[in-house]
Every structure is written in C-alpha cells, then in structure tokens.
Design a protein around this motif. Structure first.
Motif, mmCIF file in Angstrom:
data_model
loop_
_atom_site.group_PDB
_atom_site.id
_atom_site.type_symbol
_atom_site.label_atom_id
_atom_site.label_comp_id
_atom_site.label_asym_id
_atom_site.label_seq_id
_atom_site.Cartn_x
_atom_site.Cartn_y
_atom_site.Cartn_z
ATOM 1 N N THR A 1 0.829 -1.210 0.000
ATOM 2 C CA THR A 1 0.000 0.000 0.000
ATOM 3 C C THR A 1 0.860 1.254 0.000
ATOM 4 O O THR A 1 0.603 2.208 -0.754
ATOM 5 C CB THR A 1 -0.920 0.010 1.239
ATOM 6 O OG1 THR A 1 -1.745 -1.159 1.225
ATOM 7 C CG2 THR A 1 -1.803 1.248 1.258
ATOM 8 N N MET A 2 1.891 1.264 0.840
ATOM 9 C CA MET A 2 2.793 2.414 0.897
ATOM 10 C C MET A 2 3.521 2.600 -0.437
ATOM 11 O O MET A 2 3.700 3.726 -0.920
ATOM 12 C CB MET A 2 3.806 2.204 2.023
ATOM 13 C CG MET A 2 3.193 2.084 3.404
ATOM 14 S SD MET A 2 2.729 3.675 4.099
ATOM 15 C CE MET A 2 4.310 4.174 4.762
ATOM 16 N N SER B 1 1.287 4.056 -3.112
ATOM 17 C CA SER B 1 1.006 5.477 -2.903
ATOM 18 C C SER B 1 2.136 6.362 -3.443
ATOM 19 O O SER B 1 1.933 7.564 -3.642
ATOM 20 C CB SER B 1 0.804 5.762 -1.415
ATOM 21 O OG SER B 1 2.025 5.667 -0.695
ATOM 22 N N VAL C 1 3.158 11.791 0.922
ATOM 23 C CA VAL C 1 1.957 11.017 0.580
ATOM 24 C C VAL C 1 1.951 9.677 1.315
ATOM 25 O O VAL C 1 0.922 9.251 1.846
ATOM 26 C CB VAL C 1 1.877 10.800 -0.942
ATOM 27 C CG1 VAL C 1 0.770 9.810 -1.282
ATOM 28 C CG2 VAL C 1 1.624 12.122 -1.652
ATOM 29 N N ALA C 2 3.104 8.998 1.361
ATOM 30 C CA ALA C 2 3.177 7.713 2.060
ATOM 31 C C ALA C 2 2.860 7.884 3.549
ATOM 32 O O ALA C 2 2.159 7.062 4.150
ATOM 33 C CB ALA C 2 4.559 7.089 1.881
ATOM 34 N N VAL D 1 -0.862 8.402 3.950
ATOM 35 C CA VAL D 1 -1.586 7.135 3.802
ATOM 36 C C VAL D 1 -1.481 6.319 5.089
ATOM 37 O O VAL D 1 -2.461 5.714 5.542
ATOM 38 C CB VAL D 1 -1.020 6.340 2.604
ATOM 39 C CG1 VAL D 1 -1.561 4.906 2.604
ATOM 40 C CG2 VAL D 1 -1.390 7.029 1.294
ATOM 41 N N ALA E 1 -3.789 7.886 7.525
ATOM 42 C CA ALA E 1 -5.181 7.594 7.178
ATOM 43 C C ALA E 1 -5.565 6.188 7.618
ATOM 44 O O ALA E 1 -6.683 5.951 8.098
ATOM 45 C CB ALA E 1 -5.388 7.749 5.669
ATOM 46 N N LEU E 2 -4.623 5.241 7.477
ATOM 47 C CA LEU E 2 -4.896 3.866 7.898
ATOM 48 C C LEU E 2 -5.148 3.806 9.404
ATOM 49 O O LEU E 2 -6.083 3.130 9.859
ATOM 50 C CB LEU E 2 -3.732 2.959 7.516
ATOM 51 C CG LEU E 2 -3.843 1.507 7.980
ATOM 52 C CD1 LEU E 2 -5.057 0.836 7.336
ATOM 53 C CD2 LEU E 2 -2.572 0.736 7.668
ATOM 54 N N LEU F 1 -7.011 1.569 0.187
ATOM 55 C CA LEU F 1 -5.958 2.589 0.102
ATOM 56 C C LEU F 1 -4.937 2.249 -0.979
ATOM 57 O O LEU F 1 -4.499 3.128 -1.734
ATOM 58 C CB LEU F 1 -5.260 2.723 1.453
ATOM 59 C CG LEU F 1 -6.081 3.357 2.582
ATOM 60 C CD1 LEU F 1 -5.336 3.249 3.908
ATOM 61 C CD2 LEU F 1 -6.379 4.819 2.262
ATOM 62 N N SER F 2 -4.556 0.979 -1.072
ATOM 63 C CA SER F 2 -3.536 0.570 -2.028
ATOM 64 C C SER F 2 -3.964 0.849 -3.464
ATOM 65 O O SER F 2 -3.279 1.546 -4.224
ATOM 66 C CB SER F 2 -3.222 -0.920 -1.847
ATOM 67 O OG SER F 2 -2.340 -1.377 -2.846
ATOM 68 N N SER G 1 -6.611 2.517 -4.552
ATOM 69 C CA SER G 1 -7.094 3.878 -4.787
ATOM 70 C C SER G 1 -5.941 4.844 -5.044
ATOM 71 O O SER G 1 -5.993 5.647 -5.983
ATOM 72 C CB SER G 1 -7.923 4.358 -3.594
ATOM 73 O OG SER G 1 -9.060 3.557 -3.418
ATOM 74 N N THR G 2 -4.910 4.783 -4.200
ATOM 75 C CA THR G 2 -3.784 5.698 -4.389
ATOM 76 C C THR G 2 -3.064 5.424 -5.706
ATOM 77 O O THR G 2 -2.643 6.355 -6.404
ATOM 78 C CB THR G 2 -2.792 5.591 -3.222
ATOM 79 O OG1 THR G 2 -2.406 4.215 -3.029
ATOM 80 C CG2 THR G 2 -3.404 6.115 -1.938
#
Length: 274
Positions: free
Chosen positions: A38-39, A42, A64-65, A68, A71-72, A90-91, A93-94
C-alpha cells in the motif's frame, strides 16, 4: 573495469539493502507485507503531486506515504472495516489516482515504467548522497527505537504495561517505511520495493538465532541480492530492478535447503519464530 554508472548502481543498491534488511524484519514479524504494498503504491501518487506542485519528488513521495499511513491509523480506529479491506482500498485507490493524475500531465514527459520498476543504473551522485544520508538517519532511529519496537511486536499488551507505548512504536515504523519508499522508488520502482523489504528478511528468518542477528543477516542478504542481480543484469542484459528481486528469490530458495535455525534463550517476535 566497470563504468561509472554501474559502480554508482552498486554503491546505491548496497546502501539501500543495508536499510531495507533490518526494517524488513519488522515487516515480516508484524505481517505487514500488504501494508508495504500500500505504501509503495502510494508513491506514484506522490510523484504526480510533486510534479503538479513543483516540489522535490522524494519529499512528495514521503509526504503522501506518511499521509496514507496516518489515514490507515484513523480508519482502523473507526472499526467499521477489517485492516486488510482498508489496505486494499488505500492501495488500489492511491495507485489509480496517481495513474489518473499522471495521465493529465500532458505537458510533462514521465517515465512511468521507470517509476514502476525503477532504474538503478541511472542513479546519480546526488541520489547516492540521499540514500546514504537518509539511510543512516533511518538506521539511527531504528536502533534507538529497537527495544520498544521489538517489545510491541512480541506483545503490544505487555509493551503497554511497561509504558513503551506500542501505538507510538507502530507510527514510528510506518514513518520509517515511508522514508525508505521515498528514497528507494527511483532504484527499484514502486512495484518492487516491497520485495526488497520482505524477501531478504524472510530468508534471514530461517538462518538467524536472535532478532538482532536476523536484522544483520537480512541486510547482508539484501546486499548479496543487489550485487548478484546487477551482475546478472549486466551479463544477460535484463532489467536491473527485477533482476535484483529475482536474485533475492534465488537466495531465498537456496535457504530452503538449509536446516532452520531455532531461536533460543529469549522470546522472539511471533513472525520470527521458525
């Protein structure tokens, strides 16, 4: 004997491996592989926003990372969805938003394949300075926070009882991962960063007797993967980033033939048990 670009790639890759190895141990112990993906995904959004806002790309990817990661944490406290569902949202979407924004940047030429898969052979002296400067800072923080990070990995409840604040440790780990992704993006690309975090650490888990030994072995194995992958790329004219990951995979497969080293004398993180 080698061109300057190849020597710079070796220096940069080894420097990165020395950081991703120890940090990757916590990714393996805490079962955070999907979070690492996910990171990494992003990062492309960070690239697009950096270009739009005319800011330093490394800082943009880090920002941004980190957002994210924050946000998590906020979404997890809502307790409405499972962690893996949140990570999936998140993964993808970003990554999708990043690709859409890149599509709008018609006046700027962007090497999308380079960002996705990296180009370690194009690393510059300035990039090496960033990698080693940022890497030393990350390792210093990791060493300083080693005890609370390890304690909260073994047992968050026990760590909290000892006043070690496991939530703070988790946030520190997320920030460190965001930092690594920011400095590693140009080398191995957003789609391969997680592999460099996970594979050497997973290999080291089988060969180590203590968490500290696992961190050191993971760093060494990561460096071996970088050197072997770059020489393989040079010999067979293959993509450098994927070649490094393939070499890491080969080392892992070879490690499967070695008897497992048991962790004695102390309780190890759950993910580090053989």
């Amino acid at each position: 004997m080698f061109g300057d670009f190849f020597s710079r790639a070796l220096i940069a890759g080894i420097g990165l491996a020395l950081v991703t190895g120890p940090l990757g141990c916590f990714v393996v112990w805490r079962r955070m592989a999907y979070f690492g993906d996910t990171m990494a995904h992003s990062a492309l959004l960070g690239v697009a926003l950096s270009i739009i806002l005319s800011m330093n790309m490394t800082l943009g990817v880090f920002a941004v990372a980190a957002l994210v990661a924050g946000a998590l944490i906020v979404l997890q406290k809502q307790a409405t969805l499972s962690t893996d569902a949140l990570l999936g949202i998140l993964s993808h979407s970003t990554l999708a938003v990043g690709l859409v924004l890149v599509g709008f940047l018609t006046t700027v030429r962007i090497d999308l394949m380079g960002f996705l898969f990296g180009d370690i052979l194009a690393v510059s002296v300035d990039d090496i300075v960033i990698i080693y400067g940022g890497g030393l800072a990350i390792l210093a923080i990791l060493i300083f926070a080693w005890r609370p990070l390890l304690a909260s990995t073994v047992s968050p409840e026990l760590a909290e009882a000892e006043g070690l604040r496991p939530e703070a440790s988790r946030l520190v780990l997320m920030i460190l991962m965001a930092s690594v992704i920011a400095i590693a993006m140009k080398l191995v690309g957003v789609l391969l960063i997680t592999s460099l975090l996970i594979i050497p650490a997973a290999t080291a888990r089988r060969l180590s007797a203590t968490p500290e030994q696992m961190a050191v072995v993971a760093a060494v194995l990561g460096a071996v993967a970088v050197v072997g992958g770059l020489f393989g790329s040079r010999t067979w004219d293959t993509a450098s980033g994927p070649s490094i990951v393939v070499m890491a995979l080969i080392v892992f497969l070879v490690s499967l033939t070695v008897p497992v080293t048991r962790l004695y004398g102390r309780k190890a993180p759950d993910g580090a048990r053989s």
